[in-house]
Write a protein that holds these residues in place. Structure first.
Motif, PDB file in Angstrom:
ATOM      1  N   MET A   1       9.567   4.994   6.605  1.00 51.05           N
ATOM      2  CA  MET A   1       8.316   4.639   7.272  1.00 51.05           C
ATOM      3  C   MET A   1       8.600   3.865   8.564  1.00 51.05           C
ATOM      4  O   MET A   1       7.951   4.098   9.594  1.00 51.05           O
ATOM      5  CB  MET A   1       7.450   3.802   6.341  1.00 51.05           C
ATOM      6  CG  MET A   1       6.128   3.363   6.940  1.00 51.05           C
ATOM      7  SD  MET A   1       4.988   4.727   7.240  1.00 51.05           S
ATOM      8  CE  MET A   1       4.404   5.022   5.572  1.00 51.05           C
ATOM      9  N   LEU A   2       9.589   2.964   8.515  1.00 49.27           N
ATOM     10  CA  LEU A   2       9.948   2.214   9.712  1.00 49.27           C
ATOM     11  C   LEU A   2      10.439   3.155  10.810  1.00 49.27           C
ATOM     12  O   LEU A   2      10.076   2.991  11.984  1.00 49.27           O
ATOM     13  CB  LEU A   2      11.024   1.180   9.376  1.00 49.27           C
ATOM     14  CG  LEU A   2      11.591   0.391  10.560  1.00 49.27           C
ATOM     15  CD1 LEU A   2      10.504  -0.433  11.236  1.00 49.27           C
ATOM     16  CD2 LEU A   2      12.738  -0.521  10.095  1.00 49.27           C
ATOM     17  N   ASP A   3      11.244   4.130  10.439  1.00 42.31           N
ATOM     18  CA  ASP A   3      11.749   5.091  11.424  1.00 42.31           C
ATOM     19  C   ASP A   3      10.600   5.859  12.076  1.00 42.31           C
ATOM     20  O   ASP A   3      10.560   6.026  13.297  1.00 42.31           O
ATOM     21  CB  ASP A   3      12.714   6.058  10.740  1.00 42.31           C
ATOM     22  CG  ASP A   3      13.296   7.073  11.717  1.00 42.31           C
ATOM     23  OD1 ASP A   3      14.037   6.657  12.621  1.00 42.31           O
ATOM     24  OD2 ASP A   3      12.986   8.269  11.579  1.00 42.31           O
ATOM     25  N   ARG A   4       9.646   6.301  11.256  1.00 39.38           N
ATOM     26  CA  ARG A   4       8.492   7.030  11.795  1.00 39.38           C
ATOM     27  C   ARG A   4       7.646   6.141  12.701  1.00 39.38           C
ATOM     28  O   ARG A   4       7.178   6.554  13.769  1.00 39.38           O
ATOM     29  CB  ARG A   4       7.655   7.585  10.651  1.00 39.38           C
ATOM     30  CG  ARG A   4       8.308   8.738   9.921  1.00 39.38           C
ATOM     31  CD  ARG A   4       7.817   8.890   8.504  1.00 39.38           C
ATOM     32  NE  ARG A   4       6.378   9.068   8.419  1.00 39.38           N
ATOM     33  CZ  ARG A   4       5.671   8.894   7.299  1.00 39.38           C
ATOM     34  NH1 ARG A   4       6.283   8.513   6.184  1.00 39.38           N
ATOM     35  NH2 ARG A   4       4.372   9.097   7.296  1.00 39.38           N
ATOM     36  N   LEU A   5       7.455   4.905  12.266  1.00 44.22           N
ATOM     37  CA  LEU A   5       6.675   3.958  13.069  1.00 44.22           C
ATOM     38  C   LEU A   5       7.353   3.681  14.410  1.00 44.22           C
ATOM     39  O   LEU A   5       6.690   3.609  15.452  1.00 44.22           O
ATOM     40  CB  LEU A   5       6.498   2.650  12.300  1.00 44.22           C
ATOM     41  CG  LEU A   5       5.260   2.516  11.426  1.00 44.22           C
ATOM     42  CD1 LEU A   5       5.354   1.241  10.596  1.00 44.22           C
ATOM     43  CD2 LEU A   5       3.996   2.498  12.276  1.00 44.22           C
ATOM     44  N   ASP A   6       8.655   3.515  14.370  1.00 47.02           N
ATOM     45  CA  ASP A   6       9.406   3.240  15.595  1.00 47.02           C
ATOM     46  C   ASP A   6       9.239   4.387  16.584  1.00 47.02           C
ATOM     47  O   ASP A   6       8.954   4.182  17.782  1.00 47.02           O
ATOM     48  CB  ASP A   6      10.878   3.028  15.240  1.00 47.02           C
ATOM     49  CG  ASP A   6      11.705   2.568  16.435  1.00 47.02           C
ATOM     50  OD1 ASP A   6      11.112   2.149  17.449  1.00 47.02           O
ATOM     51  OD2 ASP A   6      12.943   2.630  16.344  1.00 47.02           O
ATOM     52  N   ARG A   7       9.387   5.605  16.117  1.00 44.46           N
ATOM     53  CA  ARG A   7       9.260   6.768  16.982  1.00 44.46           C
ATOM     54  C   ARG A   7       7.831   6.915  17.505  1.00 44.46           C
ATOM     55  O   ARG A   7       7.615   7.243  18.672  1.00 44.46           O
ATOM     56  CB  ARG A   7       9.684   8.030  16.225  1.00 44.46           C
ATOM     57  CG  ARG A   7      11.171   8.083  15.933  1.00 44.46           C
ATOM     58  CD  ARG A   7      11.546   9.323  15.133  1.00 44.46           C
ATOM     59  NE  ARG A   7      12.979   9.329  14.863  1.00 44.46           N
ATOM     60  CZ  ARG A   7      13.898   9.818  15.668  1.00 44.46           C
ATOM     61  NH1 ARG A   7      13.540  10.355  16.832  1.00 44.46           N
ATOM     62  NH2 ARG A   7      15.168   9.788  15.359  1.00 44.46           N
ATOM     63  N   PHE A   8       6.866   6.662  16.635  1.00 44.72           N
ATOM     64  CA  PHE A   8       5.464   6.797  17.047  1.00 44.72           C
ATOM     65  C   PHE A   8       5.118   5.725  18.083  1.00 44.72           C
ATOM     66  O   PHE A   8       4.385   5.981  19.042  1.00 44.72           O
ATOM     67  CB  PHE A   8       4.548   6.688  15.833  1.00 44.72           C
ATOM     68  CG  PHE A   8       3.137   7.131  16.096  1.00 44.72           C
ATOM     69  CD1 PHE A   8       2.816   8.467  16.206  1.00 44.72           C
ATOM     70  CD2 PHE A   8       2.120   6.188  16.239  1.00 44.72           C
ATOM     71  CE1 PHE A   8       1.504   8.880  16.452  1.00 44.72           C
ATOM     72  CE2 PHE A   8       0.816   6.585  16.484  1.00 44.72           C
ATOM     73  CZ  PHE A   8       0.504   7.940  16.597  1.00 44.72           C
TER      74      PHE A   8
ATOM     75  N   ARG B   1       0.788  -1.234   0.000  1.00 41.35           N
ATOM     76  CA  ARG B   1       0.000   0.000   0.000  1.00 41.35           C
ATOM     77  C   ARG B   1       0.821   1.286   0.000  1.00 41.35           C
ATOM     78  O   ARG B   1       0.261   2.366  -0.049  1.00 41.35           O
ATOM     79  CB  ARG B   1      -0.961   0.003   1.203  1.00 41.35           C
ATOM     80  CG  ARG B   1      -2.093  -1.000   1.048  1.00 41.35           C
ATOM     81  CD  ARG B   1      -2.908  -1.088   2.327  1.00 41.35           C
ATOM     82  NE  ARG B   1      -4.106  -1.903   2.147  1.00 41.35           N
ATOM     83  CZ  ARG B   1      -4.135  -3.228   2.154  1.00 41.35           C
ATOM     84  NH1 ARG B   1      -3.008  -3.899   2.321  1.00 41.35           N
ATOM     85  NH2 ARG B   1      -5.263  -3.893   1.972  1.00 41.35           N
ATOM     86  N   PHE B   2       2.133   1.159   0.039  1.00 42.42           N
ATOM     87  CA  PHE B   2       2.986   2.339   0.050  1.00 42.42           C
ATOM     88  C   PHE B   2       4.100   2.169  -0.960  1.00 42.42           C
ATOM     89  O   PHE B   2       4.282   1.092  -1.523  1.00 42.42           O
ATOM     90  CB  PHE B   2       3.557   2.583   1.445  1.00 42.42           C
ATOM     91  CG  PHE B   2       2.503   2.852   2.487  1.00 42.42           C
ATOM     92  CD1 PHE B   2       2.018   4.131   2.691  1.00 42.42           C
ATOM     93  CD2 PHE B   2       1.971   1.814   3.234  1.00 42.42           C
ATOM     94  CE1 PHE B   2       1.021   4.376   3.628  1.00 42.42           C
ATOM     95  CE2 PHE B   2       0.980   2.046   4.180  1.00 42.42           C
ATOM     96  CZ  PHE B   2       0.503   3.339   4.369  1.00 42.42           C
ATOM     97  N   SER B   3       4.826   3.248  -1.186  1.00 43.29           N
ATOM     98  CA  SER B   3       5.949   3.195  -2.109  1.00 43.29           C
ATOM     99  C   SER B   3       6.872   2.052  -1.726  1.00 43.29           C
ATOM    100  O   SER B   3       7.240   1.902  -0.564  1.00 43.29           O
ATOM    101  CB  SER B   3       6.717   4.526  -2.065  1.00 43.29           C
ATOM    102  OG  SER B   3       7.823   4.483  -2.922  1.00 43.29           O
ATOM    103  N   ARG B   4       7.251   1.242  -2.702  1.00 42.63           N
ATOM    104  CA  ARG B   4       7.987   0.012  -2.397  1.00 42.63           C
ATOM    105  C   ARG B   4       9.500   0.189  -2.389  1.00 42.63           C
ATOM    106  O   ARG B   4      10.218  -0.781  -2.120  1.00 42.63           O
ATOM    107  CB  ARG B   4       7.619  -1.065  -3.410  1.00 42.63           C
ATOM    108  CG  ARG B   4       6.155  -1.462  -3.356  1.00 42.63           C
ATOM    109  CD  ARG B   4       5.871  -2.634  -4.278  1.00 42.63           C
ATOM    110  NE  ARG B   4       4.452  -2.963  -4.292  1.00 42.63           N
ATOM    111  CZ  ARG B   4       3.940  -4.010  -4.936  1.00 42.63           C
ATOM    112  NH1 ARG B   4       4.738  -4.808  -5.620  1.00 42.63           N
ATOM    113  NH2 ARG B   4       2.648  -4.240  -4.917  1.00 42.63           N
ATOM    114  N   ASP B   5       9.999   1.377  -2.736  1.00 38.65           N
ATOM    115  CA  ASP B   5      11.452   1.512  -2.721  1.00 38.65           C
ATOM    116  C   ASP B   5      11.959   1.465  -1.284  1.00 38.65           C
ATOM    117  O   ASP B   5      11.288   1.889  -0.349  1.00 38.65           O
ATOM    118  CB  ASP B   5      11.894   2.798  -3.425  1.00 38.65           C
ATOM    119  CG  ASP B   5      11.567   4.050  -2.645  1.00 38.65           C
ATOM    120  OD1 ASP B   5      12.352   4.389  -1.747  1.00 38.65           O
ATOM    121  OD2 ASP B   5      10.521   4.668  -2.910  1.00 38.65           O
TER     122      ASP B   5
END
Length: 231
Positions: free
Chosen positions: A194-201, A183-187
């Motif tokens: 996205m992982l970094d943002r998820l980790d912080r959130f 569902r998101f950009s696959r690069d």
């Protein structure tokens, strides 16, 4: 009140060892062998965003600097104001974004670097022949070896993302992984961001990484919840 997470520490320095090679082994091996050569032909990397062009240029710069060499770095945001005869390596990044003044300075620097036997490495989104640059600069960028960097396969990307999550101590379930990849950009660059943002959130909310958490994060960021629009 939400707890704000402390910084996760300095970002990992881009090196050849932490680059996910995938189908780009020939380019990596060539770059790894450059520093021991005297005045090799310029090398140019091209590929879509997220294929690691800047990572590899920074890895080469890191290797040169670790051996005591100085590096001149140019991109569309600028660079050193004057040429330095003491540079061991001159880098031209994001070449497709150079304006007229950038192109003039890049051409002059390229000629001087060649004259002084300095290593030259460059990168852009397209091959040299397709760059929107003045002809004399285009031909020089394509003078030596040119490598197209290809994206990782879905399986390779999944493995790298899993390893990155494990290093952070984040449990990334297969369900979350599949949701991100479909569902998101696959690069890889976008997925790592996205992982970094998820980790912080997740740290801020003191919750595990789940699809509902991901949707909540996007909602609070003002981003649309993915419904296939990022495919």
């Amino acid at each position: 009140m939400r707890q704000l997470p402390l910084g996760l520490g300095p970002q990992e320095v881009p090196t050849f060892d932490n680059y996910a090679v995938g189908p780009n082994r020939a380019a990596v091996e060539h770059l790894c062998g450059l520093n021991g050569q005297h005045a090799p032909a310029p090398v140019y990397l091209w590929g879509e965003p997220g294929t690691g062009k800047t990572h590899l240029l920074r890895a080469l710069a890191h290797e040169v600097a670790s051996l005591g060499g100085r590096v001149g770095w140019f991109d569309h945001t600028g660079g050193p104001s004057e040429f330095d005869e003491g540079w061991r390596l001159v880098v031209f990044d994001s070449c497709e974004r150079y304006g007229p003044a950038d192109q003039h300075r890049a051409f002059a620097t390229f000629v001087q670097a060649t004259t002084h036997g300095q290593l030259i490495a460059a990168a852009g989104r397209w091959p040299p022949v397709d760059l929107p640059l003045r002809e004399d600069l285009r031909t020089r960028l394509g003078w030596g070896p040119v490598f197209q960097l290809l994206p990782l396969s879905e399986a390779e990307c999944r493995a790298v993302l899993r390893q990155a999550a494990d290093r952070r101590g984040v449990f990334l379930s297969d369900e979350v992984m599949s949701y991100l990849q479909t569902r998101f950009s696959r690069d890889l660059g976008s997925l790592m961001s996205m992982l970094d943002r998820l980790d912080r959130f997740a740290l801020a909310t003191q919750r595990a990484v789940t699809i509902p958490l991901l949707k909540q994060m996007l909602a609070e960021e003002g981003a649309p919840v993915a419904q296939g629009e990022f495919r």
